[in-house]
Scaffold this active site. Structure first.
Site, PDB file in Angstrom:
ATOM      1  N   ARG A 225      60.457   0.483  31.635  1.00  0.00           N
ATOM      2  CA  ARG A 225      60.716   1.856  31.232  1.00  0.00           C
ATOM      3  C   ARG A 225      60.051   2.086  29.881  1.00  0.00           C
ATOM      4  NH1 ARG A 225      61.303   2.828  35.664  1.00  0.00           N
ATOM      5  NH2 ARG A 225      63.079   3.690  36.811  1.00  0.00           N
ATOM      6  N   HIS A 273      51.706   4.385  35.899  1.00  0.00           N
ATOM      7  CA  HIS A 273      52.995   4.192  36.570  1.00  0.00           C
ATOM      8  C   HIS A 273      52.791   3.828  38.046  1.00  0.00           C
ATOM      9  CE1 HIS A 273      57.522   5.359  36.326  1.00  0.00           C
ATOM     10  NE2 HIS A 273      57.325   4.327  37.138  1.00  0.00           N
TER      11      HIS A 273
END
Length: 310
Positions: A225, A273
């Site tokens: 994250r 991502h």
């Protein structure tokens, strides 16, 4: 017949329609799947992605569970309107994707591949890298994804040091926990991989102090994250040479803004991502199994602990 609301970006529905329908049929579940409803009180289950537009769960008075398509639940776990059980996504596709991405980027930095891929000066530098057994890799976060990545690195021969907030046992991994354990792991970490959930306790975990614990020139890899890292502290550590390189797949703001210094920093690699993606075929089977379990009165899989945040 059950009513299942699929609440995710519209582009996702064509990808999930056939696999989810098939998985429910294979599990013996009679259901109709809708992508919108004017009668939320009739919905039995919500299949959920946090960017799908649903934020108020209050009208879903008959909903037995909210089943997330994402492994991370920080964008929903603090939602006060969510009173239904929440399950996060844990499936083989996510684990395999993460294992491959982590292994690839650890090997890239371990072998020093960048110097050979981009070598405009045509340097003939016959310095071989150490063997994997002589390289310490830290894995921060030993949940399902962390364990999958750690096991791959162990199989490659690396000295893998693991850290989690609570004690874990992972074959081949030297496991640590707690504040003292974190420092012990980071002080040895030539390469550190972050796979922790984002909680109040882990936000900005890699701040200036903890980055300073790592050996000079160490590599930081973050497919977990974005907010696990203090961006300003990381840039300062890179500029000072304390951190040799950062390979980052996740960010506080996504897509990463075009003017963010990570894009142009010579010691930063940005990937968009992609470290691990929920695969519709395998994720649909996890969703169907949890609905089957719920209807049979069995415990749900991957139930989120609201107090811990994951």
């Amino acid at each position: 017949m059950l009513t299942i609301l699929f609440s995710a970006p519209p582009a996702r529905w064509p990808q999930y329609q056939a696999p989810l329908t098939a998985a429910l049929q294979e599990a013996g579940i009679a259901a109709r799947i809708v992508t919108e409803t004017e009668a939320p009180e009739t919905v039995d289950y919500v299949v959920y992605a946090p960017n799908g537009g649903l934020s108020d769960f209050t009208p879903f008075t008959g909903c037995r569970a909210v089943l997330s398509l994402w492994a991370g639940v920080e964008n929903i776990v603090t939602n006060d309107t969510l009173t239904q059980p929440l399950c996060r996504m844990v499936d083989a596709g996510l684990e395999e994707g993460m294992r491959e991405w982590v292994a690839g980027h650890v090997l890239r930095h371990h072998l020093g591949m960048d110097a050979h891929i981009v070598n405009p000066a045509h340097r003939w530098d016959q310095v071989a890298p150490p063997l994997a057994r002589d390289r310490t890799v830290a894995l921060l976060g030993l949940g399902a994804l962390g364990q999958a990545a750690a096991s791959a690195l162990v199989a490659l021969g690396f000295d893998v040091q693991g850290w989690s907030r609570t004690q874990r046992e992972v074959p081949g991994v030297t496991c640590h926990h707690g504040a003292e354990g974190l420092r012990a792991v980071l002080e040895r970490a030539e390469i550190a991989v972050l796979l922790l959930p984002l909680t109040a306790q882990t936000e900005n975990l890699m701040n200036a102090e903890r980055l300073g614990w790592m050996p000079a020139g160490a590599v930081l890899i973050n497919p977990g994250r974005g907010a696990l890292i203090d961006d300003t502290a990381l840039l300062a550590a890179l500029d000072a040479g304390r951190i040799g390189h950062a390979t980052l797949d996740v960010f506080r703001s996504e897509p990463l803004p075009a003017d963010h210094p990570f894009w142009t920093h010579p010691r930063v690699t940005v990937t968009p991502h992609i470290a691990s993606e929920t695969r519709p075929a395998s994720a649909a089977r996890v969703i169907a199994e949890n609905i089957r379990r719920s209807e049979a009165g069995e415990p749900l899989l991957h139930l989120v602990d609201r107090a811990r945040g994951y």
